[in-house]
Design a protein around this motif. Structure first.
Motif, short mmCIF file in Angstrom:
data_model
loop_
_atom_site.label_atom_id
_atom_site.label_comp_id
_atom_site.label_asym_id
_atom_site.label_seq_id
_atom_site.Cartn_x
_atom_site.Cartn_y
_atom_site.Cartn_z
N ALA A 1 93.36 -31.27 56.98
CA ALA A 1 94.27 -31.27 58.12
C ALA A 1 94.68 -29.86 58.54
O ALA A 1 95.03 -29.64 59.69
N TYR A 2 94.64 -28.91 57.62
CA TYR A 2 95.01 -27.54 57.97
C TYR A 2 94.02 -26.95 58.97
O TYR A 2 94.39 -26.12 59.79
N HIS A 3 92.77 -27.34 58.90
CA HIS A 3 91.73 -26.77 59.75
C HIS A 3 91.34 -27.69 60.90
O HIS A 3 90.42 -27.39 61.65
N MET A 4 92.01 -28.83 61.02
CA MET A 4 91.57 -29.83 61.99
C MET A 4 91.76 -29.36 63.43
O MET A 4 90.91 -29.61 64.27
N TYR A 5 92.85 -28.69 63.71
CA TYR A 5 93.17 -28.33 65.10
C TYR A 5 92.98 -26.84 65.36
O TYR A 5 93.72 -26.24 66.11
N ASN A 6 91.99 -26.23 64.73
CA ASN A 6 91.70 -24.82 64.94
C ASN A 6 90.79 -24.70 66.17
O ASN A 6 89.57 -24.60 66.05
N LEU A 7 91.38 -24.72 67.36
CA LEU A 7 90.61 -24.79 68.60
C LEU A 7 89.96 -23.46 68.96
O LEU A 7 89.00 -23.43 69.72
N ASP A 8 90.49 -22.35 68.42
CA ASP A 8 89.93 -21.03 68.77
C ASP A 8 88.51 -20.86 68.26
O ASP A 8 87.68 -20.23 68.91
N LYS A 9 88.22 -21.41 67.08
CA LYS A 9 86.91 -21.21 66.46
C LYS A 9 85.96 -22.38 66.69
O LYS A 9 84.94 -22.48 66.04
N MET A 10 86.32 -23.28 67.61
CA MET A 10 85.47 -24.43 67.88
C MET A 10 84.21 -24.00 68.62
O MET A 10 84.27 -23.19 69.55
N LYS A 11 83.07 -24.55 68.20
CA LYS A 11 81.82 -24.26 68.90
C LYS A 11 81.77 -25.10 70.17
O LYS A 11 82.18 -26.25 70.17
N HIS A 12 81.26 -24.53 71.25
CA HIS A 12 81.17 -25.20 72.56
C HIS A 12 82.55 -25.70 73.00
O HIS A 12 82.72 -26.84 73.39
N GLN A 13 83.53 -24.80 72.92
CA GLN A 13 84.92 -25.18 73.19
C GLN A 13 85.10 -25.68 74.62
O GLN A 13 85.75 -26.70 74.83
N GLY A 14 84.52 -24.97 75.60
CA GLY A 14 84.70 -25.38 76.99
C GLY A 14 84.11 -26.75 77.27
O GLY A 14 84.73 -27.59 77.93
N LEU A 15 82.93 -27.01 76.74
CA LEU A 15 82.28 -28.30 76.97
C LEU A 15 83.06 -29.44 76.32
O LEU A 15 83.32 -30.47 76.95
N LYS A 16 83.49 -29.23 75.08
CA LYS A 16 84.19 -30.29 74.36
C LYS A 16 85.56 -30.57 74.97
O LYS A 16 85.96 -31.73 75.09
#
Length: 74
Positions: free
Chosen positions: A29-44
Motif C-alpha cells: 500500500a505504501y507504493h500503490m499510489y506513486n503516480l510520479d513513477k508510473m509508466k505510461h502515466q498520461g495514457l493510463k
C-alpha cells in the motif's frame, strides 16, 4: 478426528485483531499510489478519467432508457 476452523472465524480474527498496518498483506500500500513513477502515466490517467466519466454518464442514461421502456410496455 481433525476439526478445521471455518473461514468466517479466522477471517474475523485476522481483520479485527491489531491495527492491520504492519501485516504483510498491506505492505504494497505504501507504493500503490506513486503516480510520479508510473509508466505510461498520461495514457493510463486519461483512460481512467474517460472510464469514470463514461460510467458516470452511461449508467443514468441507461437507467432512464430502461425505465421509460419498462413504463411504455407496461
Amino acid at each position: 478426528m481433525t476439526v478445521s476452523r471455518g473461514f468466517h472465524s479466522t477471517g474475523v480474527k485476522r481483520m479485527g485483531g491489531g491495527h492491520g498496518h504492519s501485516e504483510p498483506e498491506y505492505m504494497h500500500a505504501y507504493h500503490m499510489y506513486n503516480l510520479d513513477k508510473m509508466k505510461h502515466q498520461g495514457l493510463k490517467m486519461s483512460l481512467a478519467v474517460f472510464t469514470a466519466f463514461s460510467i458516470g454518464v452511461g449508467v443514468p442514461v441507461f437507467a432512464v432508457i430502461f425505465q421509460q421502456k419498462k413504463t411504455a410496455s407496461g
